[in-house]
Design an enzyme around this catalytic site. Sequence first.
Site, short mmCIF file in Angstrom:
data_model
loop_
_atom_site.label_atom_id
_atom_site.label_comp_id
_atom_site.label_asym_id
_atom_site.label_seq_id
_atom_site.Cartn_x
_atom_site.Cartn_y
_atom_site.Cartn_z
CB THR A 251 -1.03 0.22 1.26
OG1 THR A 251 -2.57 0.87 1.00
CG2 THR A 251 -0.68 0.37 2.66
CG ASN A 252 -0.55 4.82 -1.64
OD1 ASN A 252 -0.97 5.65 -0.95
ND2 ASN A 252 -1.30 4.13 -2.22
NE ARG A 253 6.12 7.08 2.93
CZ ARG A 253 6.14 6.80 4.05
NH1 ARG A 253 5.79 6.39 5.67
NH2 ARG A 253 7.34 6.02 4.59
#
Length: 397
Positions: free
Chosen positions: A211-213
């Site tokens: 995933t990402n931030r």
Amino acid sequence: MRDPLIDSSVTLGVTGSIACYKAADLASRLVRAGAKLDVIMTEGALRFLNPITFAAITHRPVVTSLFDPQSELAMDHVALARRSDVIIVAPASADALAKAAWGFAGDALSATLLAAEAPVIFAPAMDANMYDNAATQENVSRLVSRGVVIAGPEEGRLASGLIGRGRMLEPAALVDHVRIALSRHGDLAGRKVVVSAGGTQEPMDPVRVVTNRSSGKMGFAVARAARDRGASVVVVSAPTALPAPTGIDVLRVETALEMMDAVNAQCEDADVLVMAAAVADWRPSGAADRKLKKGTARSLTVEMMRNPDIVASVRKDIVKVGFAAETEDVIENAHGKLVDKELDLVAANDVTSADVGFGSDTNRVVLMDRDGGVMELGLLDKYEVGHHILDKVARML
Ligand code: PMT
């Protein structure tokens, strides 16, 4: 156009309920958001709170009687009804609902409601048995059929100690109900806006994801701004801790593929798509159906495959806004995305500084449109960024 509460005229009717203490918070929030607030207290409310509380918050006299010679209503008994852009009754007792449903006008609040042309919101607060009673339910239906908004009540612990439906909605949610009522003639009224938010999660196995931030804050802020301009808004959100804002449908998805399906389905009858989500460009080629065991391995190689481009898959005849999260050559890269993805507008954000982009409450974006227009915005609250984007969208529609 900004927060519709700014310079609006709002009347708050307060009736007899233990939830009166929340009405003081509601009044304070409305005033801080820029509303000019008048308060009417019924006799029941006066048993719970002193009018000085509201006078101190609003810096205006509080109406407590239709016949008080000092009150504006003594000279003009429908003055507040005429002046109000919206009237909210919070807390609304069973008695107040009944009086409004049957057109009573013997006290200041009832008379104001009977004379009002502005939208009216009731926030019921009472014992669950009183709310569920057929008499109250008939009164609620009667009011709803006349266009009155009944906001709440929620399930929860009541003053009687019972658990049930009868708790007044929290003040923050009621403030949003007032915003929605005020924005019914906004420049996006009658339009449907779809917003994507958050960072997609691509499973490696049943316990791990890539995933990402993204926190979802940017997308949710655009959605609130669109709602506050009268649009009907759907958010397609990847996993985020953010609750659904009042008046906005939130569809929760996990992966880019799920987001693509939901966005396309929602865009069938939409006018605008704003893709604020950080969509994973890649996903693990095949998610294992059992947890990957580390065993004695010192490294792990995961093969990734390309995710489809969501915004490019959506029908071409709606206004499309993309975001570009960049760490270098911000303008050039964002311009490339504007062209390649056939966007109408791109909001480029340099995500290398802490107060911009991922997770922050603020953002600094450059807006670039198809006709070569470039607008550099300073550091702004994400809700304000949303309004700047929608200013341009409203002109494109
Ligand atoms: O959520 P926050 O914490 O508030 O952070 C906000 C944000 C930084 C995530 C937001 O401001 C932002 O920049 N969102 C877009 C991030 C991104 O994925 O940018 P991109 O340059 O990779 O993609 C360009 C555009 O194409 C984006 O609108 C993206 O949603 C869209 N896209 C990307 C990949 C893909 N497969 N399909 C897409 O539609």
